[in-house]
Structures are given as structure tokens and as C-alpha cells.
Design a protein around this motif. Structure first.
Motif, mmCIF file in Angstrom:
data_model
loop_
_atom_site.group_PDB
_atom_site.id
_atom_site.type_symbol
_atom_site.label_atom_id
_atom_site.label_comp_id
_atom_site.label_asym_id
_atom_site.label_seq_id
_atom_site.Cartn_x
_atom_site.Cartn_y
_atom_site.Cartn_z
ATOM 1 N N ILE A 1 0.857 -1.183 0.000
ATOM 2 C CA ILE A 1 0.000 0.000 0.000
ATOM 3 C C ILE A 1 0.892 1.232 0.000
ATOM 4 O O ILE A 1 1.831 1.328 0.803
ATOM 5 C CB ILE A 1 -0.899 0.014 1.253
ATOM 6 C CG1 ILE A 1 -1.787 -1.254 1.278
ATOM 7 C CG2 ILE A 1 -1.768 1.274 1.296
ATOM 8 C CD1 ILE A 1 -2.443 -1.535 2.605
ATOM 9 N N THR B 1 -2.585 -7.478 -2.429
ATOM 10 C CA THR B 1 -2.380 -7.165 -1.007
ATOM 11 C C THR B 1 -3.443 -7.883 -0.177
ATOM 12 O O THR B 1 -4.624 -7.859 -0.515
ATOM 13 C CB THR B 1 -2.504 -5.640 -0.798
ATOM 14 O OG1 THR B 1 -1.638 -5.001 -1.724
ATOM 15 C CG2 THR B 1 -2.144 -5.246 0.613
ATOM 16 N N VAL C 1 -11.729 -0.326 4.307
ATOM 17 C CA VAL C 1 -10.958 -1.243 5.149
ATOM 18 C C VAL C 1 -11.887 -2.205 5.886
ATOM 19 O O VAL C 1 -11.661 -3.413 5.921
ATOM 20 C CB VAL C 1 -10.064 -0.452 6.133
ATOM 21 C CG1 VAL C 1 -9.412 -1.401 7.142
ATOM 22 C CG2 VAL C 1 -9.001 0.315 5.361
ATOM 23 N N ILE D 1 -4.161 -4.792 4.645
ATOM 24 C CA ILE D 1 -5.013 -3.609 4.481
ATOM 25 C C ILE D 1 -5.560 -3.174 5.840
ATOM 26 O O ILE D 1 -5.576 -1.989 6.176
ATOM 27 C CB ILE D 1 -6.135 -3.924 3.467
ATOM 28 C CG1 ILE D 1 -5.523 -4.056 2.061
ATOM 29 C CG2 ILE D 1 -7.232 -2.853 3.501
ATOM 30 C CD1 ILE D 1 -6.469 -4.607 1.005
ATOM 31 N N ILE E 1 -3.275 0.618 -3.781
ATOM 32 C CA ILE E 1 -3.257 -0.686 -3.104
ATOM 33 C C ILE E 1 -2.947 -1.747 -4.146
ATOM 34 O O ILE E 1 -3.681 -1.894 -5.134
ATOM 35 C CB ILE E 1 -4.608 -0.985 -2.437
ATOM 36 C CG1 ILE E 1 -5.011 0.152 -1.487
ATOM 37 C CG2 ILE E 1 -4.546 -2.324 -1.683
ATOM 38 C CD1 ILE E 1 -6.401 0.000 -0.902
#
Lengths: 290, 758, 163
Positions: free
Chosen positions: A61, A74, A93, A79, A70
Motif C-alpha cells: 500500500i 495485497t 478497510v 489492508i 493498493i
């Protein structure tokens, strides 16, 4: 017997070449939490799996120009641990962290959640509400498209067979902006969303909504970006009248099905409920970000 | 046999030692069914029906057999076509012919997932590929899924030879109703005429799966001389031996079954599915065959418990005397006869001392997997309806629901509707403990409600074998034939240690294979601590007699002059002589010189298992907009007789309660219009997860059962009986709406809130 | 079709195996490395019985390809104890009777270890949500949660200063 091959390219171009050159179905592997289930059940029988995780930058990120980039692969856990991202995009999120268990969070990615193309993917309404864009790499280079344009139907995307997502962009925030995502599931964890609602708002100094995006999941073949819901919010301080309009607009937008996870009637009603509740959280967060 | 009624006399029983199989289980060393391998082993897979109901026109395995690595295929043609014969080997009624047809379909498939063939190959991947290559041609038949639809006169018929049993005259036409049962005492019409208040309700429940986390698994091998061996995880390796020997036409002595560690059963592992197929293929190929079900197979092809439709009616006088109780219960059996409707009928009102009762039950087949036992089979379903009705009755009478139950409570001397008169039972003590628990009076917030419900289970005894061996160093082995599904090795060791008067750490319990210990019935019916425990205690007592005799020989005095005290032989009195006590280890050391090895095996058929009663208090909060129910607090009170290892008794109570909460709120089978299951996995078959629950407070009431040396009652099944009604009654409290259909899932609750009708 | 050679680290020791491209890490652990402590309950990531820690992340080994283990460091239930000395979580599971059949136990212990590595002082609610991906059908979770919280408390109390 399967004739499956596996490749873990080290560059985007190499990955594109592998995808383009595959003799049969090629599947992109990022987190794999959907792909492995489909492999095991025989629902998908690819000839090639292209593991993208060795490509530099695809995990991670970065803050860029006040917004966030992002990497496509990932994990949800990464995150969730990114404090700056969580402060600016709490809705994205929290939606990402709702996907599956702690174990699934260790692997599951935004690209996988999106490209699995389930109407019930949790991160998708939140990303749509947040105005996220996906950067898609292909033989002709990169193109950037709004997240809501990636999925075209259950299990289907607008990506060509030699394309894959490399990263997502979340734009720089205006002041007094925030998002929220809520989903309804029968249990408290481990279920697929019966309804999901992502709301992203910007308020003025007086607390009046100046911009809004509302997205609903699991109530139509793809996650919906509902303009009427946004219109119900813009110009309001989220009073009773605005909430009622939002609830109605959300219900009107739904085109759900009856299935093992919920009925049409239930999904429509709960879409209105969650839109209201998510909006209340987004407004409160936005007001706190002045 | 001694009875130790006084708790203060106990040194081991009632304590909480670490279980003897514990370290292996926390380090990953314990070997479950799928963990075994054998040299030369093949992997087997089952080809299953994609249809709910179809005639098998042909099976062509030639392409599968041509695939490199495939070693064999079996179909029904490889098994004897055995006649109808009742078997009482597992838990609940079972017919050997039905069992055979359930293991591998002959002529017709009766549900989606029904096994039609099995294949073995050098790897699981090859076996799976081979399965896809077996061509089965079906003629699809109309199907029926729901119980009342299956009872309709024009319903698709599963078995042309099924004529409803227990109906006179015998029906002229076959139907899907396998059996009618009827229990009646007094005159319910007269009882309702005496009633000031009557409540009625029409209830339904959905099938729920035992959902043990370990899928069925076994490995089978066959010697050239016909001696065969199966290792499998089950609730009874003697049951496996009996079923497999029958289905394959073998002599039992040629089949040894070794129990693997078992990863949960709850009744669902009291039948066979894979073992006959694996052994048939092992015999055919001469190589060991291992078979492991997928989770999907477990859901589609193994037994859930019944879904049901129940009508219940209760009448009472103004002051709360129940004058009549009536119920009609229609239980799904799955594809073959044998739902637990009979115990359901027996348990429905067993908590109450009633003059007028009439209960009718129907055992109904439909195109679903054959039901298997599930914890207190039949009782939770009946009690959901009956205890919801009792709650309605209390509300209508304006009485406290515990007070109403106290007023009508069964006690010693109460004759049940099914004919048995209760001896010492603890229902009143359980109700008193619930009433006095702080939970019952705690305040509630908005949208919250509290419910109570009670439950009964017979508990059983039955055939068990156990042996106790004293080793040369004074350590002790306790051997039994009961698979340990929840800590029974610990309780066997503790009971033996208590009797022998030695520390439990010196007692090592094991579960022996079918060739190494006498016959032992399945681990089910809450019978192991009672019946196998009784065999263990008697074997230990026998060993003490031997130890006393050996001590007498060493001292050269008569055996009557020796007493056993605190793990040592002591002279019975001053006249016996002034000898120093002889500890067990000292006697063991001299065993060779005093007559040889010391040990005893006891096989018995234990009678007099004490019935169990429980009362559960549940608080919920309902989100009226989404229909989501949160269980806020849960207290489960139960008469456990005497807890040998209290932690594992609590564990049984907590686990049973939580399975019941799942049954109440979210668990169900979802079928599509083709009769195919839509939710065959843990994603959409929603068992409770940790975040769904509060702590579950288990309150143990001890009313010892005088027919067990330590007062044991079975404890494993009672706790799943009350929860559905306890949750429903709590939701009734929160919403003011009586929910009649399980599961009380969010869509149903939201619809009930909108319509005002549950 | 040729198998793929994978070199990895399991429980601190080098390990290697051959796998098909479609094999899961769970298949490799159980069938190739004979580490059968990780259990297969569903193969769809819904039960958590196959939980392992890969490079510090808790994952379901049924949801990861075996070939992805290349160069990674994997902790399984067999690596939780320190030789003969049980991890506090293992001891607390025994003391609290937090297991009945024991089939889900390895997955719970691995997941609980990952929890305490990540958060040494979880609340009951945090522990329940962290462990929601591990199904237990026997215990109703009560004693499991108590064992995890008790182990956490003991580890906090026992941790030498500066660690």
C-alpha cells in the motif's frame, strides 16, 4: 486427470504473455481463497494458474498524491493493519476485513474479491462508493477503469483474457469526507453477505452533504451504484426525511433473487435498513474529519 | 457392587485431571481415520447420484477401468442382495437390507448423493477422475422432499413394498408412511373438557446435520486368507464389524476393526457408509483401500436428523394443572424407514405428570439422505413444539413458566405415557436450581427477551466390556470397547483409580479393537460412562479381590483376613496379624510367585440407566429491522447424577446447548425444485461460530442414580433437547410473537415482525 | 506430467517435497511431509482445521497451493510445542478441558497462537472473532475461549521484561 500448469511470473509483461499464450483457460491467482475452492470442487478446470504475487508492487500500500495505491494482491490483513488507510477510508478497510475468517484475511485480496465477480463481494460496494479505480494491465498497456465497470455479471468481468488488475487507486479525500460499509449475514462471521451497503459522503462545514456515493451489494447481478440513494443524501444533514428517501431509493434499486441466503423481500427491506445505518456511520465519521 | 453415595468419600471421582489422551490431541499426534496409511494403499472414491430419485438403467465402468492407475470398481452387483432383517446394532432401528441399499444403490437412487459405484486407484486424483468416467444412465423419476407432501396419497412412491406398519387393517396400497406409533393414557377428550385454558400450535423443524468436523474416513485391508482389517473413525467398531460382515456376507471373526480417534459423531457415526465399499474393493484388488469423504459428501449422503411437522394441543385448569396433552408428529426418515419419531413421541411430555395424553407419530420416507441418530434422537424436535406450547400456556394462564412446570413436574413414581414409571429423577431439583439462579431474575433491556424450556432423555445402558490389568510395576491398564468421543477414557481411568485407591496418573486407559475386548455397543445413548463405567468398576473390584488373595498368600493368612484400603492390602484387624500394608505395586511385583498375572475382564448388559432432565434459560436480543437474533446469556441446568470429570460434563452440556442454538437459529437443509441440496458445505450450512455466542453457563445438579456405583447418569444428550424452545420462548418474550418454524432465521423473523405472525 | 519441486521451511527445519500444481499446502503437509496434525474438515476454508502460519500470517492450508510454499516459513501444530515442553496454549487447553473429540484442536491452537502473537491481551470478543473461522462442534467454544484468555494472561504475566 488435470493437465494444470502453474507459473509465477516476475513481471507484469511476463504475466500478460503467459495469460495470452495459455492453451486453455488461464486463471490469475492472487489470494486464491476463491480459486482454490473452485479448483477443489471442479467448478473451474483451468489449464494454467498464473500466480501474480511475485510481481514487484502487486503486494503493498502506497500513499500517492494524497490518495492511496493498493497492490492488487495485497492481503486483507495487510489492508487492515494500514493505519493511514483505515483513517481515511474506514469503509473500504472494514469491508475488506469482513471477507471470510482471520485465515482468509491472511490471503484474500481486493483483486480476487472483485474478479471472482460475486454480486455479494464485500469489498466491492465499499470500493465503488469510495470511487476506487482499478488499473488493468494488458498487451496494449495499462487502462484505468472505475471499479463498478469491472464486473459485468455473476462470474463475469470486462477484463480480456490477457488482462489482469495490478492495483487499485483510492482518490485524495476532500475535507469532511468519510465512508462506511455494512453487510447483513445470518451469523456474526463466516457468511457471504445477504445484503451489503457502502456509503461515502462529503459534508460542508455546516454538516450538509455535498457529495455522496452509495453502492449496494448482493441485491442484483452486480454491485450497484445507486444515484437515487446519493441524491437522497446530497443537501441533507441526514434528517428523518433524507433517511426515508434513502431507504426508499435503496429498496427501489434492488433486483435480488431468492436463494439459500435470503428471500427477495428480505433483501429489499434489509437493503434500505443497511443504507440508512451505513449512511449514519459515514456522516458521523465525516463530521469528525473536519 | 459398591455404591458410593457420599461425595466426601471420593478421592478421584469429581476431580478434574488432564485427560490421558490430551497431550496427543494438542500436539497433532492423535491419529484420526484419515491419518492412517498402509503399504500399497489405494485411494477410493464414491460415484454419487446427481438426481433425487431415479431408476438406474445401466452403469458402464469400462472407461474408468481403462484409465491408467485405476484398480477396481464396485457396484451393487458386487454385494450380496440381502433380505430384510431388523438390526439393533447401531443407535435406533435399522434394517440390514436398507443399510445395504443405502451404502450402494441397487436399481434405484433415492436421494442426491446416493452411492451408485465406488472406484479405487493409485491416487485420490486418479480415483476422482475415474469417478467422472463411470457412465451411469438414469431414468429420472418424480421426487418428493417434504414430509407432508410425501404423505399425500398421490406422492411419488419411494418403495413399492412399503405398507404402513402398526395400522389395522393393513393398508391396501403402499405409501411413504413407514410406520405409525401411538401412545395414549387416560382420555384426552375428557381432559380438554376439564380445561379452562387451551393452547394449540402447528410447528415445523428442518433437518439438521450432526456436522462433526471430521468427515467419515476409513482404511480397509484384506488378506489372501480372508482375514480382514478395518481402521475407521466411528462411534462403535463392533457396530462397524457387525454391519460390514453382514453386508459383505463374512464371518465376524474374520474381520477385525480398530477404532481410530474419532472427530465428533453426535450419533451420526453409528452407521456405516464407506467401510463396506472400502473392504469390498480391498478384497477385489488385494490391496488396502482408504476412503475419505469430502464435506460435500458428508452433507449430501450421510444422515442428518429428521425435519418434522408437529401439531400440539395442551389444556389446563385456571390454577395450572395440565389436564390434557395431545400431539401429532410427522418425522422425515430420509430415503429409508427409521426416523426417531418413536422416541420423539415418548419424550414430548415426559417431563410432566399427566393423566391424559395422546401422541401419534408417523415415520415418513422422502428423497433425502437417510436420517441417522443425532443426540437424543427425536426428542429435541418434539420438545421444540411441546415446550413452546407450555410457554404459551403459562402466558395464557398468567403464570410463571417455571411455576407451571413445577406444578406438573414428573417425580419418582410418575408413570409416563409410554408406560414406564420413573424411579429417582431430578426434574424438580433442576427446576428449583433454574428458579434460584440469578439469571432467571436478571433485568432485560429493550428488544430483549428471556425464555426457559426443559427437556428429557431416557439415557441407556446396554452391553459393554472392560478389563483392568495390573502391570508388573504396579501401573494399571484399563481397556474398553467404547470409542472415546468426548473424554470417556478419562472417566474410565478415574473410576478405576477410585476403586483401586490409586492416583489416576498410574491408570492408562485404552480403547481396544474388536479382537481384543468383548463386545461393546456403540458410544451413543449417553451410555458409556454408565455402562462401560460399570464394567470398569466391576473389573476393578474383581482385581481387588485378586490383590487381596495375593496379599493373603504373601502373608500366609486367609483372604477374608485382608482388606483393601487406599490402594494397599492391610490386615482386616488385629487378629489377622501385624503386617505392614502391601501397596498395589508390591503385590504386582510378586504376581508371578503368587499365581501369575493379575487382571479381570467384565462383560455386562447394564440396566437401570437413570433418565436425565435439563432446564435452559436463554436471553436474546432481536434486531427488528433485520431479524437478527443475538444470544446474550445462556444458562443450562441439568441433573447429571454424579459428574465423574466435571469439566467434561460441563463440556457436554455446553456443546449440546450450542448445537441446539444452531438448530434454533440458522441450521437447515435448503433444497431446490429438483430435489437437490443447495447448501452442502459449512459456508451455507451455518453452524454456530465462536463470535455468535456468549459463555454457556453449565449448572450441574447431582441427584445420584442409585443403580450406578458412583451415581452416574448419562449427560451427553439431554442438553440438546431444550434449546430450540428456550430460544423460541426468548424470542416470544422479545417480540411478542410465537415463532412456529425452525430455523428462526433472519428472513423468517423479519417477515414475522412485519406481519405480526410467526 | 511432471511434479514441481518445492523447498520450504516447516517448523524451523528445511523441508522439500514434490507436488502437483493443483495440490494444496494441506495435501503436501499431510501426504508428502506426513504432518497429519493439520486436519481436513472441509477443504473450502470454512472450518479452520487446517490452519497454519505462513510467514507470520494465519492461513488455511487448504486455501494455499503447495507450490506457493516455496521459500516460505510454515508453522504447523507439530511446531507449536518447544520440544517436550508444551506451549502455554496447549497446557491451558488441557487444563480447561477445551477439547472433546480433538479434531478441531490443532487448528484452534495454531489460530490462537497467531492471535496471541498479534495481540497478547485480547478481549473475549476479540478472541471470539479471531477464532470465528475455526469450527468446533463439541464444546460450544466456552472452554476454548477461557483457555485462550487464560493462556494469554499467563504469558503476559510470565513474559520477562523487555521481551
Amino acid at each position: 486427470m488435470s493437465s494444470l500448469s502453474y507459473a509465477a511470473p516476475a513481471t507484469v509483461d511476463e504475466a500478460i504473455g503467459l495469460l495470452a499464450g495459455a492453451s486453455g483457460l488461464a486463471k490469475v491467482l492472487s489470494g486464491g481463497t476463491d480459486l482454490l475452492v473452485q479448483l477443489r470442487s471442479g467448478r473451474t478446470r483451468p489449464a494454467l494458474i498464473v500466480d501474480t504475487k511475485k510481481i514487484p508492487g502487486i503486494i503493498g500500500i502506497r500513499e500517492v498524491d494524497g490518495g492511496f495505491v493498493i497492490g492488487a494482491a495485497t492481503s486483507g490483513a495487510m489492508i487492515g493493519e494500514h493505519a493511514a488507510l483505515a483513517a481515511v477510508y474506514p469503509g473500504v478497510v472494514e469491508a475488506t476485513n469482513l471477507i471470510g475468517s482471520t485465515q482468509v484475511q491472511g490471503r484474500a485480496s481486493l483483486a480476487g474479491n472483485l474478479c471472482n465477480a460475486s454480486p455479494a463481494a464485500d469489498s466491492v460496494p465499499a470500493m465503488i462508493a469510495a470511487g476506487a479505480t482499478a488499473v488493468i494491465a494488458g498487451p496494449k498497456g495499462r487502462r484505468t477503469v472505475p471499479v463498478e465497470q469491472v464486473v459485468t455479471g455473476p462470474g463475469r468481468t470486462s477484463l480480456a483474457r490477457d488482462e489482469f488488475i495490478v492495483e487499485f487507486h483510492l482518490p485524495k479525500r476532500a475535507p469532511r469526507s468519510a465512508d462506511a460499509y455494512l453487510r447483513f449475514i445470518p451469523r456474526t462471521e463466516m457468511d457471504i453477505a445477504v445484503v451489503g451497503a457502502g456509503v461515502n459522503v462529503t459534508l460542508d462545514a455546516a454538516g450538509v452533504c455535498t457529495a455522496a456515493r452509495v453502492s449496494l451489494g448482493a441485491v442484483a447481478p452486480t454491485a450497484l451504484l445507486v444515484a437515487d440513494c446519493a441524491a437522497a443524501l446530497v443537501g441533507s444533514k441526514l434528517d428523518e426525511h433524507a433517511l426515508a428517501k434513502l431507504d426508499l431509493a435503496a429498496r427501489d434499486a434492488c433486483k435480488p433473487i431468492d436463494d439459500k441466503r435470503g428471500t427477495i423481500d428480505f433483501r429489499i427491506k434489509v437493503a434500505g435498513v443497511l443504507a440508512r445505518r451505513a449512511a449514519a456511520i459515514a456522516f458521523e465519521r465525516a463530521a469528525a474529519r473536519s | 457392587m459398591t455404591f458410593i453415595g457420599n461425595k466426601s468419600d471420593l478421592k478421584v471421582v469429581g476431580t478434574r485431571p488432564v485427560r490421558p489422551d490430551g497431550v496427543d490431541k494438542v500436539t497433532g499426534r492423535a491419529t484420526f481415520g484419515a491419518d492412517y496409511t498402509m503399504p500399497g494403499m489405494l485411494m477410493g472414491r464414491v460415484k454419487r447420484s446427481p438426481h433425487a430419485h431415479a431408476r438406474i438403467v445401466s452403469i458402464d465402468a469400462s472407461k474408468a477401468l481403462a484409465l491408467p492407475g485405476v484398480k477396481g470398481v464396485v457396484t451393487a452387483a458386487d454385494f450380496p442382495d440381502i433380505p430384510s432383517e431388523e438390526a439393533f446394532v447401531g443407535e435406533g432401528p435399522m434394517n440390514f437390507r436398507d443399510l445395504s441399499l443405502n451404502c450402494i444403490a441397487r436399481g434405484k437412487v433415492l436421494y442426491e448423493g446416493h452411492a451408485v459405484a465406488a472406484v479405487c486407484a493409485i491416487s485420490d486424483e486418479v480415483a476422482a477422475a475415474a469417478c467422472d468416467l463411470i457412465d451411469v444412465t438414469y431414468e429420472v423419476l418424480p421426487h418428493v422432499i417434504d414430509v407432508e407432501a410425501a404423505m399425500a396419497p398421490d406422492a411419488p412412491l419411494l418403495h413399492a413394498d412399503m405398507f404402513t406398519a402398526n395400522v389395522t387393517p393393513k393398508p391396501e396400497k403402499p405409501s411413504n408412511i413407514a410406520k405409525k406409533v401411538h401412545f395414549t393414557v387416560g382420555d384426552v377428550a375428557a381432559g380438554f373438557a376439564q380445561a379452562d385454558v387451551i393452547v394449540e400450535g402447528h410447528y415445523s423443524t428442518q433437518p439438521v446435520h450432526q456436522a462433526y468436523i471430521e468427515p467419515h474416513a476409513c482404511i480397509a485391508s484384506a488378506g489372501a486368507d480372508g482375514q480382514c482389517h478395518i481402521i475407521s473413525s466411528s462411534q462403535g467398531h463392533f457396530m462397524i464389524r457387525a454391519y460390514v460382515a453382514k453386508l459383505l456376507g463374512m464371518e465376524m471373526s474374520n474381520l477385525k476393526v480398530t477404532p481410530a480417534e474419532i472427530g465428533g459423531g453426535f450419533g451420526g457415526k453409528t452407521v456405516v457408509y464407506l467401510e463396506p465399499l472400502a473392504l469390498a474393493m480391498a478384497r477385489k484388488t488385494g490391496r488396502p483401500v482408504k476412503m475419505v469423504m469430502t464435506r460435500e459428501d458428508v452433507f449430501r449422503a450421510t444422515g442428518p436428523t429428521s425435519g418434522a411437522v408437529i401439531d400440539v394441543k395442551l389444556g389446563a385448569t385456571k390454577d395450572g394443572i395440565i389436564t390434557a396433552a395431545q400431539a401429532v408428529l410427522k418425522y422425515q426418515a430420509g430415503a429409508f424407514a427409521g426416523s426417531p419419531v418413536q422416541p420423539g413421541c415418548m419424550c414430548a411430555f415426559a417431563m410432566y405428570d399427566l393423566k391424559n395424553v395422546d401422541v401419534v407419530g408417523y415415520d415418513v420416507v422422502s428423497n433425502r439422505p437417510k436420517v441417522a441418530a443425532y443426540r437424543a434422537p427425536g426428542a429435541p424436535i418434539a420438545s421444540f413444539a411441546a415446550e413452546s406450547a407450555v410457554d404459551d400456556l403459562a402466558r395464557k394462564l398468567g403464570m410463571d413458566p417455571i411455576a407451571l412446570r413445577e406444578k406438573n413436574a414428573a417425580k419418582a413414581g410418575t408413570k409416563t405415557a409410554y408406560g414406564v414409571t420413573f424411579a429417582e429423577i431430578g426434574y424438580e431439583q433442576v427446576l428449583a436450581a433454574a428458579k434460584n439462579h440469578p439469571h432467571w431474575k436478571a433485568p432485560l433491556g429493550p428488544n430483549q427477551g428471556r425464555g426457559i424450556a426443559t427437556g428429557f432423555w431416557f439415557n441407556i445402558g446396554g452391553e459393554s466390556s472392560a478389563s483392568v490389568f495390573i502391570n508388573e510395576d504396579g501401573s494399571v491398564n484399563v481397556v474398553s470397547g467404547s470409542p472415546d468421543i468426548g473424554g470417556s477414557r478419562a472417566s474410565m481411568a478415574m473410576m478405576a483409580a477410585e476403586v483401586l485407591g490409586i492416583p489416576v496418573e498410574h491408570v492408562r486407559p485404552i480403547v481396544a479393537d474388536t479382537a481384543s475386548i468383548g463386545f461393546t455397543h456403540v458410544t451413543g445413548g449417553s451410555r458409556v460412562t454408565y455402562a462401560t463405567g460399570m464394567a470398569t468398576v466391576q473389573a476393578a473390584e474383581n482385581v481387588i479381590e485378586q490383590l487381596k488373595t495375593r496379599a493373603a498368600m504373601i502373608w500366609d493368612i486367609p483372604p477374608e483376613a485382608v482388606e483393601w484400603k487406599d490402594g494397599q492390602a492391610v490386615p482386616a484387624g488385629a487378629n489377622a496379624g501385624g503386617f505392614d500394608p502391601l501397596p498395589l505395586a508390591a503385590i504386582a511385583l510378586k504376581a508371578a510367585k503368587t499365581g501369575g498375572p493379575i487382571g479381570a475382564e467384565v462383560s455386562l448388559n447394564a440396566q437401570g440407566a437413570g433418565p436425565g432432565f435439563g432446564a435452559h434459560i436463554c436471553d436474546v436480543e432481536v434486531d427488528k429491522e433485520t431479524g437478527h437474533v443475538t444470544v446474550l446469556r445462556y444458562t443450562a441446568v441439568q441433573d447429571v447424577g454424579r459428574a465423574i470429570h466435571p469439566s467434561y460434563v460441563e463440556g457436554q452440556i455446553q456443546g449440546g446447548a450450542v448445537q441446539g442454538i444452531g438448530w434454533a437459529l440458522n441450521e437447515e437443509y435448503v433444497y431446490n425444485t429438483k430435489g437437490l441440496m443447495d447448501n452442502a458445505g459449512f459456508l451455507d450450512y451455518r453452524v454456530p461460530v465462536a463470535s455468535d455466542l456468549p459463555m454457556i453457563e453449565a449448572v450441574m445438579v447431582e441427584v445420584p442414580n442409585p443403580r450406578h456405583p458412583f451415581g452416574v447418569r448419562g449427560v451427553g444428550e439431554v442438553p440438546i433437547v431444550p434449546p430450540m424452545a428456550a430460544v423460541a420462548n426468548a424470542i416470544r418474550g422479545a417480540l411478542g410473537i410465537r415463532m412456529h418454524a425452525l430455523p428462526m432465521s433472519p428472513p423468517k423473523l423479519r417477515a414475522a415482525v412485519d406481519s405480526g405472525v410467526g | 506430467m511432471s511434479k514441481i519441486h518445492v523447498t520450504t521451511t516447516v517448523n524451523g527445519e528445511p523441508a522439500e517435497f514434490l507436488c502437483q500444481p493443483g495440490n494444496s499446502l494441506l495435501d503436501a503437509l499431510r501426504d508428502d511431509l506426513n504432518l497429519t496434525g493439520s486436519k481436513e474438515g472441509c477443504s473450502s476454508g470454512d472450518c479452520g482445521a487446517c490452519s497454519v502460519i505462513v510467514d507470520g500470517r494465519l492461513v488455511c492450508s487448504c486455501l494455499m497451493l503447495a507450490v506457493e510454499a516455496e521459500g516460505k516459513s510454515i508453522t504447523t501444530i507439530e511446531g507449536i510445542a518447544n520440544g517436550d515442553v508444551l506451549h502455554p496454549l496447549q497446557r491451558k487447553f488441557l487444563e480447561h478441558a477445551a477439547l472433546q473429540c480433538g479434531f478441531c484442536t490443532p487448528g484452534f491452537l495454531v489460530a490462537a497462537k497467531a492471535l496471541l502473537d498479534h495481540n497478547p491481551d485480547p478481549t473475549e470478543t476479540e478472541a471470539r472473532y479471531w477464532l470465528a473461522g475455526n469450527l468446533c462442534r463439541c464444546t460450544g467454544y466456552d472452554k476454548i475461549i477461557r483457555a485462550v484468555l487464560d493462556a494469554a494472561a499467563e504469558m503476559r504475566a510470565g513474559a520477562p521484561a523487555g521481551e
